[in-house]
Design a protein around this motif. Structure first.
Motif, PDB file in Angstrom:
ATOM      1  N   LYS A 146       0.855  -1.191   0.000  1.00  0.00           N
ATOM      2  CA  LYS A 146       0.000   0.000   0.000  1.00  0.00           C
ATOM      3  C   LYS A 146       0.883   1.230   0.000  1.00  0.00           C
ATOM      4  N   LYS A 148       1.892   5.135   1.706  1.00  0.00           N
ATOM      5  CA  LYS A 148       1.868   5.945   2.919  1.00  0.00           C
ATOM      6  C   LYS A 148       0.894   7.105   2.770  1.00  0.00           C
ATOM      7  N   SER A 176       5.101   6.791  -1.654  1.00  0.00           N
ATOM      8  CA  SER A 176       6.007   5.985  -0.835  1.00  0.00           C
ATOM      9  C   SER A 176       5.287   4.710  -0.419  1.00  0.00           C
ATOM     10  N   LEU A 178       4.403   1.176   1.430  1.00  0.00           N
ATOM     11  CA  LEU A 178       4.486   0.413   2.670  1.00  0.00           C
ATOM     12  C   LEU A 178       4.180  -1.032   2.302  1.00  0.00           C
ATOM     13  N   GLU A 180       4.603  -5.503   3.173  1.00  0.00           N
ATOM     14  CA  GLU A 180       4.912  -6.627   4.053  1.00  0.00           C
ATOM     15  C   GLU A 180       5.389  -7.780   3.182  1.00  0.00           C
ATOM     16  N   SER A 196      10.675  -0.095   3.300  1.00  0.00           N
ATOM     17  CA  SER A 196       9.260   0.218   3.454  1.00  0.00           C
ATOM     18  C   SER A 196       9.063   1.575   4.117  1.00  0.00           C
ATOM     19  N   GLY A 197       8.227   2.424   3.476  1.00  0.00           N
ATOM     20  CA  GLY A 197       7.900   3.734   4.036  1.00  0.00           C
ATOM     21  C   GLY A 197       8.887   4.832   3.724  1.00  0.00           C
ATOM     22  N   ASN A 198       9.977   4.503   3.049  1.00  0.00           N
ATOM     23  CA  ASN A 198      11.008   5.515   2.740  1.00  0.00           C
ATOM     24  C   ASN A 198      11.526   5.305   1.329  1.00  0.00           C
TER      25      ASN A 198
END
Length: 305
Positions: A146, A148, A176, A178, A180, A196-198
């Motif tokens: 997904k 951010k 950005s 995210l 798993e 993840s996230g960056n």
């Protein structure tokens, strides 16, 4: 003095019984062999990579040491690797591996085996051969994906393809992700590790990722496609009454756009927008999902008394 000697002898035999062959005796007379194969490996015990130049790996055939080397530090990868050469006089010999953990002064047997292949080479600095006790996972899946601070209209994962529908007001040139992944696996674009996230990226076109499994034996390709909605959809419903089925009406700005009605994850019916609308009639009670032009809506048809 005698007690000390007896204690030392006892400890020696205990260490042999617990840890197996001492790494001090791991030696190969290379002149006795005609052929070689090689490995670039990373070494892992109980989920942690070994990181000491005193650590060793060795290869054995029928209990005879056929290759041994210490770990070395590779600055470009900030990691320790073993460059292992194995010797033999014939193909198909079964190779067993052992790991020496210098910090704990223990020897671990590796379950994984290989067959000797003349001049074969396994592993590189990006996708090294795993020598681990216990064995690491070979799964390389994206479990969830997904963005951010963004709510998706819909997400679907099919095989190695991910499709995400977003509202057309969202700037898909700067998103950005995210995500798993399978346990201890890593996501890459080429050989660049994605965190993840960056990871601001442009999703105007499909983005190709690859996931490297924890044991680095599997490098799986993944394709992520982001779709912007083609317009704003409105949804209306009529519940079922007695013997008369319910209905769902869809209004959309783009004519001829396909509308897919699903129930329990299975396509139930499809129709096209005509003069800005379409209606699904005679619907049984239950939970339905409607998709049109990147818009998704869940609607429940109840039985009205």
């Amino acid at each position: 003095m005698k007690n000390y000697i007896y204690s030392s002898i006892l400890l020696f035999f205990l260490s042999v019984n617990i840890f197996g062959q001492s790494p001090d005796s791991w030696f190969v007379n290379e002149n006795n062999f005609e052929y070689t194969m090689s490995f670039v490996t990373f070494v892992n015990i109980d989920g942690a990579d070994l990181a000491n130049t005193n650590d060793k790996v060795a290869a054995f055939v029928n209990g005879e040491c056929r290759g041994v080397t210490n770990l070395i530090y590779v600055a470009s990868k900030n990691r320790y690797y073993a460059y292992l050469t194995v010797f033999s006089n014939a193909n198909e010999e079964v190779i067993n591996f052992k790991i020496y953990d210098s910090a704990n002064n223990t020897v671990k047997n590796v379950i994984k085996k290989e067959k000797f292949e003349i001049n074969e080479h396994y592993g590189n600095l990006f996708q090294a051969y795993s020598l681990a006790s216990p064995a690491l996972s070979s799964s390389a899946e994206i479990i969830d994906f997904k963005f951010k601070d963004v709510i998706a209209n819909d997400l679907s994962i099919s095989g190695n393809k991910i499709s995400i529908d977003l509202d057309n007001k969202i700037d898909i040139t700067s998103l950005s992700a995210l995500f798993e992944l399978s346990t201890n696996s890593k996501l890459f674009i080429g050989t660049e590790n994605i965190v993840s996230g960056n990871n601001l990226m442009d999703y105007s076109y499909p983005v190709e990722f690859q996931v490297l499994s924890a044991d680095q034996s599997v490098l799986k390709q993944w394709l992520v496609t982001v779709n912007s909605s083609l317009g704003t959809a409105l949804f209306y419903k009529k519940d079922a009454v007695c013997y008369k089925g319910g209905a769902i009406k869809v209004l959309f700005t783009k004519n001829n756009e396909e509308v897919v009605l699903s129930k329990a994850g299975i396509a139930y019916a499809t129709q096209n927008i005509n003069n800005g609308e379409t209606t699904f009639s005679n619907l049984e009670t239950g939970v339905y999902t409607i998709k049109v032009g990147g818009n998704v809506k869940e609607i429940i048809i109840n039985l009205k008394e």
